[in-house]
Design an enzyme around this catalytic site. Structure first.
Site, mmCIF file in Angstrom:
data_model
loop_
_atom_site.group_PDB
_atom_site.id
_atom_site.type_symbol
_atom_site.label_atom_id
_atom_site.label_comp_id
_atom_site.label_asym_id
_atom_site.label_seq_id
_atom_site.Cartn_x
_atom_site.Cartn_y
_atom_site.Cartn_z
ATOM 1 N N GLU A 54 11.680 9.014 26.999
ATOM 2 C CA GLU A 54 12.725 9.665 27.813
ATOM 3 C C GLU A 54 12.237 10.033 29.198
ATOM 4 O O GLU A 54 13.036 10.182 30.117
ATOM 5 C CB GLU A 54 13.200 10.945 27.112
ATOM 6 C CG GLU A 54 14.146 10.660 25.972
ATOM 7 C CD GLU A 54 14.401 11.898 25.138
ATOM 8 O OE1 GLU A 54 14.381 13.019 25.668
ATOM 9 O OE2 GLU A 54 14.584 11.721 23.914
ATOM 10 N N LEU A 70 6.093 9.674 33.069
ATOM 11 C CA LEU A 70 5.442 10.552 34.056
ATOM 12 C C LEU A 70 4.907 9.786 35.262
ATOM 13 O O LEU A 70 4.531 10.398 36.270
ATOM 14 C CB LEU A 70 4.323 11.361 33.390
ATOM 15 C CG LEU A 70 4.784 12.355 32.319
ATOM 16 C CD1 LEU A 70 3.579 13.020 31.655
ATOM 17 C CD2 LEU A 70 5.711 13.420 32.903
ATOM 18 N N SER A 85 -11.502 17.802 33.520
ATOM 19 C CA SER A 85 -12.597 17.473 32.601
ATOM 20 C C SER A 85 -13.920 17.821 33.270
ATOM 21 O O SER A 85 -14.005 17.906 34.500
ATOM 22 C CB SER A 85 -12.525 15.984 32.321
ATOM 23 O OG SER A 85 -13.795 15.448 32.114
ATOM 24 N N SER A 86 -14.956 17.963 32.444
ATOM 25 C CA SER A 86 -16.270 18.299 33.008
ATOM 26 C C SER A 86 -16.845 17.143 33.831
ATOM 27 O O SER A 86 -17.795 17.352 34.586
ATOM 28 C CB SER A 86 -17.241 18.668 31.889
ATOM 29 O OG SER A 86 -17.315 17.640 30.931
ATOM 30 N N CYS A 87 -16.274 15.950 33.720
ATOM 31 C CA CYS A 87 -16.840 14.824 34.482
ATOM 32 C C CYS A 87 -16.512 14.900 35.971
ATOM 33 O O CYS A 87 -16.966 14.065 36.746
ATOM 34 C CB CYS A 87 -16.413 13.487 33.902
ATOM 35 S SG CYS A 87 -14.682 13.160 34.127
ATOM 36 N N TYR A 131 -11.671 8.245 36.995
ATOM 37 C CA TYR A 131 -10.986 9.366 36.323
ATOM 38 C C TYR A 131 -11.340 10.677 37.023
ATOM 39 O O TYR A 131 -10.470 11.517 37.285
ATOM 40 C CB TYR A 131 -11.431 9.394 34.862
ATOM 41 C CG TYR A 131 -10.884 10.540 34.058
ATOM 42 C CD1 TYR A 131 -9.611 10.496 33.522
ATOM 43 C CD2 TYR A 131 -11.657 11.684 33.819
ATOM 44 C CE1 TYR A 131 -9.101 11.548 32.777
ATOM 45 C CE2 TYR A 131 -11.160 12.742 33.078
ATOM 46 C CZ TYR A 131 -9.878 12.673 32.550
ATOM 47 O OH TYR A 131 -9.391 13.724 31.820
ATOM 48 N N LYS A 134 -8.939 13.462 38.915
ATOM 49 C CA LYS A 134 -8.862 14.867 38.495
ATOM 50 C C LYS A 134 -9.258 15.813 39.635
ATOM 51 O O LYS A 134 -8.698 16.905 39.763
ATOM 52 C CB LYS A 134 -9.747 15.089 37.259
ATOM 53 C CG LYS A 134 -9.175 14.447 36.007
ATOM 54 C CD LYS A 134 -7.855 15.102 35.615
ATOM 55 C CE LYS A 134 -7.254 14.529 34.350
ATOM 56 N NZ LYS A 134 -5.973 15.197 34.005
ATOM 57 N N ASN A 146 -15.877 18.310 26.656
ATOM 58 C CA ASN A 146 -15.427 17.268 25.714
ATOM 59 C C ASN A 146 -14.671 17.930 24.566
ATOM 60 O O ASN A 146 -15.176 18.878 23.969
ATOM 61 C CB ASN A 146 -16.626 16.519 25.125
ATOM 62 C CG ASN A 146 -17.432 15.805 26.185
ATOM 63 O OD1 ASN A 146 -17.650 16.340 27.261
ATOM 64 N ND2 ASN A 146 -17.864 14.601 25.888
ATOM 65 N N HIS A 152 -13.440 8.720 22.430
ATOM 66 C CA HIS A 152 -14.657 9.464 22.764
ATOM 67 C C HIS A 152 -15.613 9.410 21.575
ATOM 68 O O HIS A 152 -15.265 8.965 20.488
ATOM 69 C CB HIS A 152 -14.315 10.916 23.110
ATOM 70 C CG HIS A 152 -13.702 11.052 24.461
ATOM 71 N ND1 HIS A 152 -14.445 11.094 25.607
ATOM 72 C CD2 HIS A 152 -12.414 11.126 24.851
ATOM 73 C CE1 HIS A 152 -13.643 11.205 26.646
ATOM 74 N NE2 HIS A 152 -12.398 11.224 26.226
ATOM 75 N N ARG A 186 -24.138 16.525 24.955
ATOM 76 C CA ARG A 186 -22.732 16.814 25.203
ATOM 77 C C ARG A 186 -22.335 18.113 24.514
ATOM 78 O O ARG A 186 -22.863 18.454 23.458
ATOM 79 C CB ARG A 186 -21.824 15.692 24.664
ATOM 80 C CG ARG A 186 -21.964 14.344 25.350
ATOM 81 C CD ARG A 186 -21.364 14.328 26.749
ATOM 82 N NE ARG A 186 -21.429 12.992 27.340
ATOM 83 C CZ ARG A 186 -22.494 12.489 27.979
ATOM 84 N NH1 ARG A 186 -23.600 13.213 28.104
ATOM 85 N NH2 ARG A 186 -22.443 11.280 28.498
ATOM 86 N N ASP A 206 -25.325 5.085 28.262
ATOM 87 C CA ASP A 206 -25.503 6.496 27.902
ATOM 88 C C ASP A 206 -24.547 7.393 28.676
ATOM 89 O O ASP A 206 -24.215 8.487 28.245
ATOM 90 C CB ASP A 206 -26.935 6.952 28.239
ATOM 91 C CG ASP A 206 -27.886 6.771 27.070
ATOM 92 O OD1 ASP A 206 -27.407 6.573 25.929
ATOM 93 O OD2 ASP A 206 -29.103 6.823 27.307
#
Ligand code: GDP
Length: 319
Positions: free
Chosen positions: A44, A47, A113-115, A142, A146, A171, A185, A215, A275
């Site tokens: 509907e 975004l 996010s922490s990234c 990403y 953000k 995370n 993830h 993490r 990693d």
């Protein structure tokens, strides 16, 4: 900051309500007695469609918005679908934030996010380390999207006196997570791998990378509680981290998952997989100073997540 709580009949729009984060915020609001929670199924409301989002918000005129919607994924998905992660996240947040402003929405919470923090920023990561160095390359698109969302909130607050708050979760894991091995993830991936290895009677299960990255993992209901706490407190200060304040190595995580799932083989590391960033432990000082702390211990949270995974499988829901 005022101590006044939100009116239980206030109209609260939660985006991404079918996802892990949005569904947890919705659950938390329902538990808190909120009676006027608005959601919009993807069929509907797209975004990515500016006109549709602006029209929806002009019509709905929510009192509060939680932006739980985002294009998210694990290290491989972020690194592969770089254009999708950058474009879709920019569009979602720009459409919602500008649409909210045009519709007169005064209070909104944007989640990142922490990234967003530089790859080699001092640990634990404080909010002040934003934009002090280069980002981790695997999820740079990403992160850039953000960071733009944070700056949008700051800009609307500065120019239009809005109270748009940015909260950066570490995370996350929990009910309604994505268990697809190519896009998930690490934690849901390991739950699935350990479970399937146990069923097959395998002697080992494969964990990507070296096992040495560290993490931090927050149960998503803790995140939702923190988000509603901040909104109820009337928090309208700067960017705030949401974490539990402790981290584990991927090897330790893999061992805990094995224990919870009851898989008794051994771990094999696949060095051909990246990693990513060596460590991203968040400082939770700012949030603790406001009076909130996470409560779910990691092993208990993984047990709940495993239960959710099994329930989804039993119900034949896509993982
Ligand atoms: P990140 O926190 O953005 O790096 O995203 P992830 O949660 O996808 O990965 C975290 C760490 O777990 C990385 O070092 C991955 O290489 C490692 N990892 C180990 N096994 C897996 C797996 O099966 N899936 C994923 N996504 N990551 C894994």
């Amino acid at each position: 900051m005022s101590s006044s709580s939100i009116d239980r009949h206030a109209r609260i729009f939660v985006t991404g309500h079918r996802g892990m984060v949005g569904s947890a915020i919705r659950r938390r609001l329902e538990r808190g007695g909120y009676t006027n929670i608005v959601t919009a199924p993807r069929a509907e409301l797209d975004l990515l469609d500016q006109r549709a989002v602006h029209a929806f918000l002009a019509e709905c005129r929510p009192d509060y918005i939680f932006i739980g919607a985002a294009k998210v994924g694990g290290i491989q998905a972020n690194n592969t679908y770089r254009a999708d992660f950058l474009y879709q996240n920019l569009m979602i947040e720009a459409n919602l934030i500008q649409g909210a402003h045009l519709a007169g929405v005064q209070r909104l919470m944007f989640l990142g996010s922490s990234c967003i923090y530089p790859k080699l920023a001092p640990q634990p990561l404080t909010e002040d380390s934003l934009l002090t160095g280069p980002l981790e390359p695997t999820n740079e698109p990403y992160a850039i999207a953000k960071i733009a969302g944070i700056k949008l909130c700051e800009a609307y607050n500065a120019q239009f006196k809005r109270q748009y708050v940015s909260a950066m979760p570490t995370n996350l894991y929990g009910p309604n997570d994505n268990y697809d091995l190519a896009s998930s993830h690490v934690l849901p991936a390991l739950i699935r791998k350990a479970h399937e290895a146990k069923l097959r009677g395998d002697s080992e299960y494969v964990v990507w990378g070296s096992g040495t990255p560290q993490r931090e993992f927050l149960y998503v209901d803790d995140l939702a509680d923190a988000c509603v706490f901040l909104m109820e407190q009337g928090y309208d200060g700067p960017l705030v981290n949401i974490g539990c304040g402790t981290d584990v190595t991927i090897r330790e995580l893999a061992e805990t998952v094995m224990k919870v799932v009851g898989f008794e083989g051994r771990i094999v590391f696949d060095a051909s997989k990246p990693d990513g960033t060596p460590r991203k432990l968040m400082s939770v000082e700012r949030l603790a100073g406001l009076g909130w702390r996470a409560t779910m211990p990691l092993e208990a949270g993984i047990a709940l997540a495993y239960r959710d995974f099994l329930d989804r499988q039993a119900a034949g829901r896509p993982s």
